[in-house]
Design an enzyme around this catalytic site. Sequence first.
Site, short mmCIF file in Angstrom:
data_model
loop_
_atom_site.label_atom_id
_atom_site.label_comp_id
_atom_site.label_asym_id
_atom_site.label_seq_id
_atom_site.Cartn_x
_atom_site.Cartn_y
_atom_site.Cartn_z
N SER A 275 1.03 -1.06 -0.03
CA SER A 275 0.01 0.01 0.01
C SER A 275 0.88 1.20 0.12
CB SER A 275 -1.06 -0.01 1.38
OG SER A 275 -1.88 0.97 0.97
N ASP B 6 -8.91 -3.17 -6.94
CA ASP B 6 -8.56 -2.92 -5.43
C ASP B 6 -9.36 -2.32 -4.54
OD1 ASP B 6 -7.08 -0.90 -3.60
OD2 ASP B 6 -5.53 -2.22 -4.30
N HIS C 201 -6.62 -5.97 -0.99
CA HIS C 201 -5.79 -5.05 -1.15
C HIS C 201 -4.53 -5.50 -0.15
CE1 HIS C 201 -4.32 -1.01 -0.83
NE2 HIS C 201 -4.11 -1.11 0.08
#
Length: 414
Positions: free
Chosen positions: A194, A290, A357
């Site tokens: 991330s 995502d 994610h």
Amino acid sequence: MATELLSPLLPQRCRGLSVAAAAPLLLLLAVVTFSCSPVAPRAPELVELTLLAGAREKGAVCLDGSPPGYHLQRGFGSGAHNWLVYLQGGGWCNTTESCSERKMTEFGSSKLMEAVEFTGILSNRHQENPDFHNWNIVVIRYCDGASFAGDAEGEDQDGTKLFFRGLRIWEAVVDELMAKGMDTAKQALLTGCSAGSLAALLHCDNFRERFPQDVSIKCLSDAGFFIDEKDLSGERSLRTLINAIVHLQNVREALPKGCLANKDPTECFFPAELIKSINTPTFILNSDYDSWQIRNALAPNGSYPGQAWSSCKADIRNCSSTQMDILHGFRKKLVSELKVAEDKRDWGLFIDSCFTHCQSPFRISWISRISPRLGNKTIAEAVGDWYFGRREEVKYIDCKYPCNPTCSSHLPTA
């Protein structure tokens, strides 16, 4: 408006699902702990926190002025001279208010950091991490709020200083790791999840430059391919957020000079531009649906005129045909922006259509009986094939949702 976006980050002791506290006016994102996977065989050992030596003298400090930290698990056997460096994720803060609140958490102060468990790509167990389990594995904790990129100072609401020193943290921690043996590495991989994945892209070539040319250095970006897309109200909410981060924390020094010569710093912070200037072989791991971006960038609100999105954002299986058309449009843009990576000979891709994610630090998605598969390969197998050159080309882009039967409802989502 105070905005702090949090996303899946590092494991702590298994407490089921915990929730990371964000700034008051925006998003609370579930934090899935690594050790809580329903298929994890046993709890991994805790890896203790090491604080950076001489942090204050170097100006390399967390938001609250405390020294940054990292976790080092030493390699062994044939991996004793190989290194995997993982940059923790955890969203961003883009205002004095949100950064002031963030410094009261482990994402702004090492005073609140604890030992962590390493799983997935971080695991030292062969079954869970066949290619990298015996490497020296480092997790650098994230406590600056700008993807290890800023270099500035601010003032907290109570009059004390706020330190935006992500770039200095990156440089000082890597310097310390070099002094602890990474300078003699035979192979190394820089990665992250991330916001940490975005940092891995930002610093990929800098990491490469620290080693002799005959050392194999590569980068892996997991769930960091954020796209500059309009949200459902027609606004570019993610661009607005990134723009505020870029200016508040002064990230210019971490951005590619070639991009800055022609484009605005905010645009240069997005991966679509970053990957154009990266010369180091890089692997992009991302979902083209995502879950974090859909929930927080595409549909940041629960409802829009004529359409309620809360249920769809919670679980893609709840989306209507109209909503799926919009999500397919999001996928189309993300895949089109990956064309640059697809055309680079020594790069790799694993772009699945699962609603998820961050996939590499979780055993369930990295390598398990219910891991996503493309070309009949798990993510762990695909990354290993690419890194070690076991296949001439490792570039997988999935078909549109719901075509992939290996996408599981158990996968981590933001």
